[in-house]
Design a protein around this motif. Structure first.
Motif, PDB file in Angstrom:
ATOM      1  N   GLY A  17       0.810  -1.206   0.000  1.00 26.66           N
ATOM      2  CA  GLY A  17       0.000   0.000   0.000  1.00 26.66           C
ATOM      3  C   GLY A  17       0.845   1.258   0.000  1.00 26.66           C
ATOM      4  O   GLY A  17       0.364   2.337  -0.341  1.00 26.66           O
ATOM      5  N   SER A  18       2.128   1.156   0.373  1.00 28.12           N
ATOM      6  CA  SER A  18       2.978   2.334   0.455  1.00 28.12           C
ATOM      7  C   SER A  18       3.658   2.680  -0.871  1.00 28.12           C
ATOM      8  O   SER A  18       4.397   3.644  -0.952  1.00 28.12           O
ATOM      9  CB  SER A  18       4.052   2.126   1.528  1.00 28.12           C
ATOM     10  N   GLY A 116      -1.383 -15.011   4.525  1.00 28.16           N
ATOM     11  CA  GLY A 116      -2.453 -14.851   3.547  1.00 28.16           C
ATOM     12  C   GLY A 116      -3.383 -13.705   3.899  1.00 28.16           C
ATOM     13  O   GLY A 116      -3.889 -12.987   3.019  1.00 28.16           O
ATOM     14  N   PHE A 117      -3.599 -13.484   5.205  1.00 30.55           N
ATOM     15  CA  PHE A 117      -4.464 -12.401   5.651  1.00 30.55           C
ATOM     16  C   PHE A 117      -3.901 -11.032   5.284  1.00 30.55           C
ATOM     17  O   PHE A 117      -4.651 -10.068   5.127  1.00 30.55           O
ATOM     18  CB  PHE A 117      -4.678 -12.478   7.170  1.00 30.55           C
ATOM     19  N   SER A 118      -2.566 -10.944   5.154  1.00 31.60           N
ATOM     20  CA  SER A 118      -1.954  -9.648   4.832  1.00 31.60           C
ATOM     21  C   SER A 118      -2.299  -9.194   3.417  1.00 31.60           C
ATOM     22  O   SER A 118      -2.075  -8.034   3.058  1.00 31.60           O
ATOM     23  CB  SER A 118      -0.437  -9.728   5.001  1.00 31.60           C
ATOM     24  N   VAL A 119      -2.838 -10.108   2.613  1.00 32.76           N
ATOM     25  CA  VAL A 119      -3.220  -9.758   1.236  1.00 32.76           C
ATOM     26  C   VAL A 119      -4.598  -9.090   1.210  1.00 32.76           C
ATOM     27  O   VAL A 119      -4.914  -8.343   0.279  1.00 32.76           O
ATOM     28  CB  VAL A 119      -3.205 -11.018   0.336  1.00 32.76           C
ATOM     29  N   LEU A 120      -5.423  -9.325   2.230  1.00 38.31           N
ATOM     30  CA  LEU A 120      -6.806  -8.813   2.224  1.00 38.31           C
ATOM     31  C   LEU A 120      -6.894  -7.296   2.065  1.00 38.31           C
ATOM     32  O   LEU A 120      -7.771  -6.816   1.333  1.00 38.31           O
ATOM     33  CB  LEU A 120      -7.549  -9.266   3.486  1.00 38.31           C
ATOM     34  N   PRO A 121      -6.019  -6.495   2.728  1.00 42.28           N
ATOM     35  CA  PRO A 121      -6.118  -5.038   2.517  1.00 42.28           C
ATOM     36  C   PRO A 121      -5.928  -4.616   1.057  1.00 42.28           C
ATOM     37  O   PRO A 121      -6.449  -3.577   0.637  1.00 42.28           O
ATOM     38  CB  PRO A 121      -4.987  -4.479   3.395  1.00 42.28           C
ATOM     39  N   ILE A 122      -5.181  -5.414   0.282  1.00 46.46           N
ATOM     40  CA  ILE A 122      -4.948  -5.078  -1.130  1.00 46.46           C
ATOM     41  C   ILE A 122      -6.255  -5.178  -1.916  1.00 46.46           C
ATOM     42  O   ILE A 122      -6.476  -4.423  -2.869  1.00 46.46           O
ATOM     43  CB  ILE A 122      -3.855  -5.980  -1.739  1.00 46.46           C
ATOM     44  N   GLY A 127     -10.082  -2.136  -4.903  1.00 44.97           N
ATOM     45  CA  GLY A 127     -11.506  -2.133  -5.233  1.00 44.97           C
ATOM     46  C   GLY A 127     -12.004  -3.480  -5.722  1.00 44.97           C
ATOM     47  O   GLY A 127     -13.015  -3.579  -6.427  1.00 44.97           O
ATOM     48  N   ILE A 128     -11.280  -4.538  -5.348  1.00 43.54           N
ATOM     49  CA  ILE A 128     -11.668  -5.899  -5.746  1.00 43.54           C
ATOM     50  C   ILE A 128     -12.397  -6.554  -4.568  1.00 43.54           C
ATOM     51  O   ILE A 128     -11.851  -6.615  -3.463  1.00 43.54           O
ATOM     52  CB  ILE A 128     -10.430  -6.740  -6.129  1.00 43.54           C
ATOM     53  N   PRO A 129     -13.618  -7.021  -4.772  1.00 45.74           N
ATOM     54  CA  PRO A 129     -14.357  -7.604  -3.638  1.00 45.74           C
ATOM     55  C   PRO A 129     -13.776  -8.960  -3.209  1.00 45.74           C
ATOM     56  O   PRO A 129     -13.364  -9.764  -4.053  1.00 45.74           O
ATOM     57  CB  PRO A 129     -15.776  -7.775  -4.192  1.00 45.74           C
ATOM     58  N   CYS A 130     -13.718  -9.179  -1.890  1.00 43.50           N
ATOM     59  CA  CYS A 130     -13.359 -10.510  -1.359  1.00 43.50           C
ATOM     60  C   CYS A 130     -14.583 -11.396  -1.498  1.00 43.50           C
ATOM     61  O   CYS A 130     -15.644 -11.072  -0.958  1.00 43.50           O
ATOM     62  CB  CYS A 130     -12.971 -10.418   0.117  1.00 43.50           C
ATOM     63  N   ASP A 131     -14.445 -12.503  -2.170  1.00 39.64           N
ATOM     64  CA  ASP A 131     -15.610 -13.374  -2.350  1.00 39.64           C
ATOM     65  C   ASP A 131     -15.458 -14.662  -1.546  1.00 39.64           C
ATOM     66  O   ASP A 131     -14.491 -14.854  -0.804  1.00 39.64           O
ATOM     67  CB  ASP A 131     -15.837 -13.669  -3.834  1.00 39.64           C
TER      68      ASP A 131
END
Length: 574
Positions: A17-18, A116-122, A127-131
């Motif tokens: 994100g940085s 794997g959880f660290s990818v969720l903020p991306i 703007g991609i929904p987590c499904d």
């Protein structure tokens, strides 16, 4: 080869994100040149193609990158999937949900679901929904790491906070994860939860619950579930009947097995090689290997070719019955049928020869493994080490272990326990303790089973004080003694005639919430019998029977010897 970048224990992906600006602009006019995925045969091909793709102007469509990620993932180069993703982020190349899910899946397959959880903020920033697929991947990852609580908590959170509606795949993942760890009732509860919600259970879901009941030995509930499926118009499949047949085979209920075979055929569901192999395995485990071979012949008559699992099962059955000649015959038939033996085939035969103390033949088979282009695994070495110690070939066992360290697979807990047991059995206490100290310093294999071997070995070699010192140390290193640990220590005291100390350990184990079992009581009673302490034996016998325990064969024999001796002395005095 590219590797995962980690800063302060956090994967590089959490810093993406940085990235201040997108270095490359993504043109809407994607490159129309065809991308040759068919020639991607190895990791180097995938990386080369990736670098060719990122140099194109305009860039290929994101779907092409997704396809490359899929190819790399299928080749099981999980860390490189993450590295390619990291490079895409640095270059500012747009991503999609499939690529993000591939990265999460790679972390999970590397047993790092937490990363794997660290990818969720991306997902959020892009703007991609987590499904449901994203979260199902994480849940599956937790189960793969045996983090059952984390998997269930994530599932509950998704349902409770309505983050996403679980589909039948997610329900199946959670149910399968729970059932494989013995949580049968929770598995059934999820099936009932599905019925109350929008997703109705299908045959796959019912099969998971069915298999859980069968593996649990709860065949009545399994049959009730089968009846429920039929009432709801969900036809059973070959998997359904496979679970039921396996369950009844394990209980030795062969009439029920025949009934389900007939029912399958009547429904035009024909047994396959797996179904027959289940029956063959059940018969072999009961020692009915000849019957198992007849089933295999019947299977061949029906036009179903046995596979390597079938042949290995029958070979193992004959080895367990000490019929090595017949096991070798099956081995020969398998080769004649152009089915190449695998390492399991060789391990079965080597184990059979070691059990018969035929170490020369076992070592010949070991040499044959490399000649056939196979590699011995840790099981192969463990079997042969055990066999060498059994026949007292200590020097050769040491050399064989050294060979394992230099050219073979890494030793595991079983290897070390085999070595320790072998040294203690033949009185090589110094060698055993040297190995123990070395392993303990490395903080490897420090589970209670490892310490049980050492405590037991010291007790049997008359080193009671040393054994007791290690026993007392367990709580300081964060290990809780189990019933076996306490029983070993009690037996050590009984062998030295120290019954007050033995009784003290018995009371301590109960105070610590670890209750004695049948073996514990038999050990104590045997100690009293060896020292002809009849009154103490009678007291413990009452306590023992009061708890539903009984004498084993050794205790009964010791009691018979003592009674004969007393009877003989009685006649002599008369």
């Amino acid at each position: 080869m590219m590797r995962i970048s980690v800063r302060n224990g956090i994967p590089f992906t959490s810093f993406f994100g940085s990235v201040p600006t997108i270095i490359r602009l993504y043109s809407s006019n994607h490159s129309n040149k065809s991308i040759d995925f068919e020639n991607v045969k190895c990791l180097n091909d995938a990386i080369t193609l990736f670098h060719q793709m990122v140099r194109r102007n305009p860039l290929p469509h994101v779907v092409s990158f997704s396809k490359l990620f899929k190819t790399t993932l299928n080749m099981k180069h999980y860390s490189d999937v993450i590295s390619l993703f990291r490079e895409m982020r640095i270059l500012g190349i747009p991503i999609d949900g499939y690529i993000l899910c591939s990265v999460i899946n790679s972390y999970c397959l590397m047993h790092r679901a937490d990363y794997g959880f660290s990818v969720l903020p991306i997902y959020l920033k892009s703007g991609i929904p987590c499904d449901v697929v994203t979260f199902n991947t994480l849940i599956r990852g937790f189960f793969a790491e045996n983090k059952v609580k984390d998997a269930v908590e994530l599932f509950k959170k998704l349902v409770r906070e309505k983050i996403c509606e679980p589909n039948e795949v997610m329900y199946g993942t959670v149910m399968n994860g729970l059932s494989k760890r013995g949580h049968t009732e929770k598995t059934l509860s999820l099936l009932r939860l599905m019925e109350q919600r929008n997703t109705k259970p299908n045959i796959v879901i019912y099969n998971i619950a069915m298999d859980a009941f069968c593996k649990d030995g709860n065949l009545d509930s399994a049959i009730n579930l089968l009846d429920e499926m039929k009432r709801k118009g969900i036809p059973p499949s070959i998997v359904t009947y496979g679970s039921l047949i396996d369950g009844f085979c394990k209980l030795g209920h062969w009439e029920k097995v025949k009934t389900f075979f007939s029912e399958m055929v009547n429904l035009n569901i024909y047994p396959n090689v797996h179904t027959f192999s289940i029956v063959i395995d059940g018969l072999c485990k009961e020692g009915k290997v000849k019957d198992a071979e007849e089933v295999m012949n019947h299977m061949i008559e029906k036009g179903i070719d046995p596979d390597i699992i079938t042949y290995n099962t029958i070979m193992n059955g004959y080895c367990l019955c000490d019929q090595l000649d017949r096991a070798r015959r099956i081995f020969g038939i398998m080769i004649d049928k152009c089915i190449e033996p695998d390492i399991i085939s060789y391990n079965i035969l080597i184990n059979g020869h070691c059990k018969k103390k035929k170490l020369t033949e076992a070592m010949q088979l070991f040499q044959e493994i490399s000649q056939k282009g196979l590699k011995p695994d840790v099981v192969t070495y463990n079997i042969l080490l055990q066999g060498l110690f059994e026949v007292g070939r200590i020097g050769f066992a040491k050399k064989f272990f050294d060979e394992m360290l230099s050219t073979g697979p890494l030793p595991n807990l079983s290897t070390h326990n085999t070595l320790l047991n072998g040294y203690f059995k033949h009185g090589f206490v110094e060698e055993a303790m040297s190995l123990f100290n070395k392993l303990e310093r490395k903080s490897e294999d420090t589970i209670i089973a490892f310490y049980n071997v050492v405590i037991n070995g010291l007790c049997k070699n008359g080193k009671l004080d040393e054994a007791h010192a290690i026993f007392q140390k367990l709580s300081f290193i964060g290990l809780l003694p189990g019933v076996r640990t306490y029983t070993i220590m009690i037996n050590g005291f009984c062998l030295e005639g120290l019954f007050d100390e033995a009784k003290d350990i018995l009371r301590k184990m109960e105070a610590n919430g670890c209750f004695p079992d049948n073996v514990t009581y038999n050990v104590i009673v045997q100690g009293f019998l060896r020292c002809s302490k009849i009154s103490e034996m009678t007291t413990f016998m009452k306590e023992m029977t009061g708890r539903g325990f009984s004498f084993d064969a050794t205790t009964a024999e010791l009691l018979a010897v003592l009674l004969r001796r007393k009877s003989h002395h009685g006649h002599t005095s008369n």
